[in-house]
Scaffold this active site. Structure first.
Site, PDB file in Angstrom:
ATOM      1  N   ASP A   1     -14.334  -4.851  20.284  1.00  8.28           N
ATOM      2  CA  ASP A   1     -14.033  -5.678  21.569  1.00  8.28           C
ATOM      3  C   ASP A   1     -14.554  -4.554  22.825  1.00  8.28           C
ATOM      4  O   ASP A   1     -14.227  -4.880  24.076  1.00  8.28           O
ATOM      5  CB  ASP A   1     -12.719  -4.697  21.826  1.00  8.28           C
ATOM      6  CG  ASP A   1     -11.395  -4.456  22.732  1.00  8.28           C
ATOM      7  OD1 ASP A   1     -10.987  -5.585  23.326  1.00  8.28           O
ATOM      8  OD2 ASP A   1     -11.376  -3.674  23.553  1.00  8.28           O
TER       9      ASP A   1
ATOM     10  N   GLU B   1      -7.494   1.786   2.201  1.00  3.62           N
ATOM     11  CA  GLU B   1      -7.762   2.753   3.759  1.00  3.62           C
ATOM     12  C   GLU B   1      -8.934   2.805   3.585  1.00  3.62           C
ATOM     13  O   GLU B   1      -8.839   2.957   5.222  1.00  3.62           O
ATOM     14  CB  GLU B   1      -7.014   4.473   2.815  1.00  3.62           C
ATOM     15  CG  GLU B   1      -5.382   4.100   2.520  1.00  3.62           C
ATOM     16  CD  GLU B   1      -4.671   3.962   1.210  1.00  3.62           C
ATOM     17  OE1 GLU B   1      -3.776   3.491   1.166  1.00  3.62           O
ATOM     18  OE2 GLU B   1      -6.188   2.779   1.159  1.00  3.62           O
TER      19      GLU B   1
ATOM     20  N   CYS C   1       1.014  -1.531  -0.594  1.00  4.70           N
ATOM     21  CA  CYS C   1      -0.028  -0.289  -0.059  1.00  4.70           C
ATOM     22  C   CYS C   1       0.793   1.445   0.013  1.00  4.70           C
ATOM     23  O   CYS C   1       2.049   1.580   0.989  1.00  4.70           O
ATOM     24  CB  CYS C   1      -0.922   0.295   1.357  1.00  4.70           C
ATOM     25  SG  CYS C   1      -2.335   0.995   1.368  1.00  4.70           S
ATOM     26  N   HIS C   2       0.548   2.059  -0.950  1.00  8.50           N
ATOM     27  CA  HIS C   2       1.260   3.215  -1.633  1.00  8.50           C
ATOM     28  C   HIS C   2       1.350   4.173   0.201  1.00  8.50           C
ATOM     29  O   HIS C   2       0.069   3.994   0.222  1.00  8.50           O
ATOM     30  CB  HIS C   2       1.262   3.913  -2.128  1.00  8.50           C
ATOM     31  CG  HIS C   2       1.498   3.095  -3.851  1.00  8.50           C
ATOM     32  ND1 HIS C   2       1.166   2.585  -4.468  1.00  8.50           N
ATOM     33  CD2 HIS C   2       2.979   3.425  -4.091  1.00  8.50           C
ATOM     34  CE1 HIS C   2       1.962   2.083  -5.244  1.00  8.50           C
ATOM     35  NE2 HIS C   2       3.073   2.329  -5.243  1.00  8.50           N
TER      36      HIS C   2
END
Length: 303
Positions: A113, A99, A63-64
């Protein structure tokens, strides 16, 4: 990492969704009413999602790293489900789909969580890219009519067989890559009479796109712009600027090119550099967006 140096900077947007399933409607009520013992679920998960988006290239090797210009996180309550909508925007050469999906997954994990102490049946469902915008794929529209193209190589040495053409064939390949399949190809010497003659012939034969390569430099025989400019009815400065700007970011010599773009009737005429790299980068700078011109000339309204 994938080479993206040939791509241009555009606005890129991606929208992803993650689904968190709960064991009872009481769990969703606790989220809404801020009664979850670990704290405010929506606020905490949003903060985690922002970090998740920013940290994407740190965790995914291919990933850039890119500038994140905007991140938006929205929640939707559904029966027994919480939907997380993640919107990410950037002005860059590559998209932000990963992203957006990574950020949505981090939000979902944070929700999981925080809920697990009060709901043993909470689970994460589908994480999916919903939409993406920007980049060349967005501009590859279905054309309202077929386009017939002509590629003209202007070169004294190539026309007599002393050199092999690469620039013209590169332009043909770029056009084929964008879905054009009616492409004529010819080689002529750097002579104004030949340049004008092949233009008139191409128009008479129904060509809607005529691209010259060669003769746009500053040598005594580089006369393509001088020959074509008086014949053009309307110049398109924006395309000329885009070509030179794109090239200048890659080589300091692009500013010496006198590339020319304009129309004659409903025919788009372009004069591009004669070097293989210059011709390819010029095509990359303006295609496929340039094909929208034919929709406009055909009577379609702008989006």
């Amino acid at each position: 990492m994938v080479d993206i140096t040939h791509k241009g900077t555009t606005l890129r947007t991606a929208i992803a969704r993650a689904v968190v399933r709960v064991g009872s409607e009481e769990t969703l009520a606790a989220i809404r009413e801020d009664r979850v013992p670990k704290g405010n679920v929506l606020a905490m998960a949003k903060a985690a999602g922002l970090l998740g988006v920013k940290k994407t290239p740190d965790l995914l090797p291919d990933c850039h790293p890119l500038p994140i210009e905007y991140t938006g996180i929205d929640y939707e309550f559904h029966p027994m489900e919480l939907h997380i909508l993640m919107t990410v925007k950037t002005l860059y050469k590559t998209g932000v789909e990963v992203e957006a999906m990574h950020g949505a997954s981090v939000v979902a994990l944070t929700v999981y969580d925080m809920l697990k102490p009060i709901d043993k049946q909470v689970s994460i469902g589908e994480i999916k890219l919903l939409e993406k915008f920007g980049g060349k794929s967005t501009h590859r529209k279905r054309l309202s009519r077929n386009i017939k193209a002509l590629v003209v190589v202007c070169s004294d040495s190539i026309s007599v067989g002393d050199k092999q053409d690469k620039a013209g064939k590169t332009i043909v390949a770029e056009l084929e890559n964008h879905g054009l399949d009616k492409i004529d190809y010819t080689v002529i010497p750097d002579e104004p009479e030949k340049i004008e003659s092949v233009l008139n012939k191409g128009i008479a034969q129904g060509c809607q796109l005529i691209i010259y390569t060669g003769g746009t430099g500053l040598s005594p025989r580089d006369l393509t712009p001088e020959t074509l400019e008086p014949l053009m009815e309307r110049r398109i400065p924006g395309m000329e600027e885009a070509i030179r700007s794109y090239g200048q970011q890659r080589t300091p010599y692009a500013m010496l090119s006198r590339s020319l773009v304009g129309t004659i009737g409903n025919v788009l005429v372009m004069a591009l550099p004669g070097s293989t790299k210059g011709a390819q980068e010029s095509m990359q700078a303006v295609f496929p967006a340039a094909l929208h011109l034919f929709n406009v000339m055909g009577g379609e309204r702008h989006d």
